[in-house]
Write a protein that holds these residues in place. Structure first.
Motif, PDB file in Angstrom:
ATOM      1  N   ASN A   1       7.575  12.511   1.176  1.00 37.96           N
ATOM      2  CA  ASN A   1       9.053  12.381   1.344  1.00 37.96           C
ATOM      3  C   ASN A   1       9.355  11.833   2.876  1.00 37.96           C
ATOM      4  O   ASN A   1      10.494  12.082   3.378  1.00 37.96           O
ATOM      5  CB  ASN A   1       9.345  13.919   1.523  1.00 37.96           C
ATOM      6  N   PHE A   2       8.298  11.291   3.703  1.00 34.73           N
ATOM      7  CA  PHE A   2       8.725  10.794   4.820  1.00 34.73           C
ATOM      8  C   PHE A   2       8.232   9.335   4.905  1.00 34.73           C
ATOM      9  O   PHE A   2       9.203   8.314   5.050  1.00 34.73           O
ATOM     10  CB  PHE A   2       8.153  11.409   5.858  1.00 34.73           C
ATOM     11  N   ILE A   3       6.855   9.152   4.718  1.00 35.76           N
ATOM     12  CA  ILE A   3       6.552   7.437   4.988  1.00 35.76           C
ATOM     13  C   ILE A   3       7.068   6.782   3.816  1.00 35.76           C
ATOM     14  O   ILE A   3       7.523   5.632   4.476  1.00 35.76           O
ATOM     15  CB  ILE A   3       4.811   7.906   4.798  1.00 35.76           C
ATOM     16  N   ARG A   4       6.882   6.844   2.697  1.00 35.34           N
ATOM     17  CA  ARG A   4       7.503   6.065   1.827  1.00 35.34           C
ATOM     18  C   ARG A   4       9.144   5.675   1.937  1.00 35.34           C
ATOM     19  O   ARG A   4       9.607   4.873   2.040  1.00 35.34           O
ATOM     20  CB  ARG A   4       7.309   6.381   0.370  1.00 35.34           C
ATOM     21  N   PRO A   5       9.817   6.963   1.980  1.00 31.82           N
ATOM     22  CA  PRO A   5      11.218   6.532   2.093  1.00 31.82           C
ATOM     23  C   PRO A   5      11.814   5.881   3.280  1.00 31.82           C
ATOM     24  O   PRO A   5      12.757   5.317   3.485  1.00 31.82           O
ATOM     25  CB  PRO A   5      11.881   7.904   1.731  1.00 31.82           C
ATOM     26  N   TYR A   6      11.246   6.560   4.457  1.00 34.34           N
ATOM     27  CA  TYR A   6      11.989   6.414   5.856  1.00 34.34           C
ATOM     28  C   TYR A   6      11.002   5.087   6.573  1.00 34.34           C
ATOM     29  O   TYR A   6      11.603   4.336   6.800  1.00 34.34           O
ATOM     30  CB  TYR A   6      12.126   7.516   6.553  1.00 34.34           C
TER      31      TYR A   6
ATOM     32  N   ALA B   1      17.272   4.060   9.115  1.00 34.97           N
ATOM     33  CA  ALA B   1      15.842   3.493   9.129  1.00 34.97           C
ATOM     34  C   ALA B   1      16.053   1.743   9.449  1.00 34.97           C
ATOM     35  O   ALA B   1      15.187   1.359  10.342  1.00 34.97           O
ATOM     36  CB  ALA B   1      15.399   3.737   7.800  1.00 34.97           C
ATOM     37  N   TYR B   2      16.901   1.215   8.840  1.00 36.46           N
ATOM     38  CA  TYR B   2      17.112  -0.183   9.278  1.00 36.46           C
ATOM     39  C   TYR B   2      17.258  -0.587  10.730  1.00 36.46           C
ATOM     40  O   TYR B   2      16.751  -1.447  11.233  1.00 36.46           O
ATOM     41  CB  TYR B   2      18.102  -1.029   8.168  1.00 36.46           C
TER      42      TYR B   2
ATOM     43  N   CYS C   1       0.921  -1.290  -0.110  1.00 30.02           N
ATOM     44  CA  CYS C   1       0.097  -0.074   0.015  1.00 30.02           C
ATOM     45  C   CYS C   1       0.902   1.312  -0.056  1.00 30.02           C
ATOM     46  O   CYS C   1       0.387   2.218  -0.670  1.00 30.02           O
ATOM     47  CB  CYS C   1      -1.041  -0.016   1.160  1.00 30.02           C
ATOM     48  N   ILE C   2       1.786   1.210   0.812  1.00 25.65           N
ATOM     49  CA  ILE C   2       2.866   2.474   0.878  1.00 25.65           C
ATOM     50  C   ILE C   2       3.518   2.558  -0.597  1.00 25.65           C
ATOM     51  O   ILE C   2       3.607   3.764  -1.146  1.00 25.65           O
ATOM     52  CB  ILE C   2       3.877   2.211   1.925  1.00 25.65           C
ATOM     53  N   ALA C   3       4.018   1.387  -1.251  1.00 21.26           N
ATOM     54  CA  ALA C   3       4.426   1.392  -2.463  1.00 21.26           C
ATOM     55  C   ALA C   3       3.634   2.059  -3.628  1.00 21.26           C
ATOM     56  O   ALA C   3       4.134   2.837  -4.655  1.00 21.26           O
ATOM     57  CB  ALA C   3       4.808   0.306  -2.783  1.00 21.26           C
ATOM     58  N   LEU C   4       2.374   1.617  -3.303  1.00 26.41           N
ATOM     59  CA  LEU C   4       1.313   1.811  -4.617  1.00 26.41           C
ATOM     60  C   LEU C   4       0.747   3.251  -4.225  1.00 26.41           C
ATOM     61  O   LEU C   4       0.483   3.802  -5.290  1.00 26.41           O
ATOM     62  CB  LEU C   4       0.361   0.812  -4.713  1.00 26.41           C
ATOM     63  N   PHE C   5       0.594   3.668  -3.123  1.00 30.64           N
ATOM     64  CA  PHE C   5      -0.473   4.841  -2.866  1.00 30.64           C
ATOM     65  C   PHE C   5       0.142   6.122  -2.114  1.00 30.64           C
ATOM     66  O   PHE C   5      -0.511   6.974  -2.187  1.00 30.64           O
ATOM     67  CB  PHE C   5      -1.618   4.313  -2.241  1.00 30.64           C
ATOM     68  N   VAL C   6       1.375   5.788  -1.494  1.00 33.63           N
ATOM     69  CA  VAL C   6       2.086   6.921  -0.768  1.00 33.63           C
ATOM     70  C   VAL C   6       3.324   7.365  -1.393  1.00 33.63           C
ATOM     71  O   VAL C   6       3.980   6.599  -1.841  1.00 33.63           O
ATOM     72  CB  VAL C   6       2.655   6.598   0.625  1.00 33.63           C
ATOM     73  N   HIS C   7       3.029   8.842  -1.733  1.00 28.46           N
ATOM     74  CA  HIS C   7       4.179   9.390  -2.744  1.00 28.46           C
ATOM     75  C   HIS C   7       4.559  10.646  -1.925  1.00 28.46           C
ATOM     76  O   HIS C   7       4.536  11.893  -2.341  1.00 28.46           O
ATOM     77  CB  HIS C   7       3.692   9.726  -4.049  1.00 28.46           C
TER      78      HIS C   7
END
Length: 127
Positions: free
Chosen positions: A29-34, A105-106, A21-27
């Motif tokens: 500068n925080f949720i998707r990359p971090y 993040a990891y 869901c993050i990959a498809l719908f969130v674009h």
């Protein structure tokens, strides 16, 4: 060493759905990359614990080293080396660029795993 754990498998599936869901719908500068990178190591950890009877510490270290390996391969542009630069799935799963923030993040994800395991395990040990 092989051992099926339904709880970890259900967590794996839930985290995978969230990641998709993050990959498809969130674009953003925080949720998707971090946040996505924090979740991905938790997802991999849960997947490992779904099928292997391994200590929390060993699983967490193995997952963290795997994440570091993938990030290092990004540094060496493994997608281009493998000729997968036009493959959207490969670019999404493996990633395309090295970032120190991803390493942090990891680490944050693995810290969450270890703290969560301590909180939710009855014996409070990391065995």
């Amino acid at each position: 060493m092989l051992h099926f754990n339904r709880t970890y498998l259900l967590l794996t599936i839930l985290l995978f759905v969230i990641e998709v869901c993050i990959a498809l719908f969130v674009h953003d500068n925080f949720i998707r990359p971090y946040f996505g990178d924090v979740l991905v190591v938790i997802l991999i950890y849960c997947f490992v614990k779904s099928f292997l009877k391994i200590s929390v510490t060993k699983a967490a270290i193995a997952v963290l080293l795997f994440a570091f390996l993938v990030e290092t391969l990004q540094y060496f542009t493994i997608i281009e080396v493998l000729g997968l630069q036009n493959n959207r799935l490969a670019r999404t799963v493996i990633g395309t660029s090295f970032a120190w923030e991803d390493i942090l993040a990891y680490i944050a994800g693995i810290v969450i795993v270890i703290v969560s395991e301590r909180i939710f395990r009855k014996d409070k040990s990391l065995q």
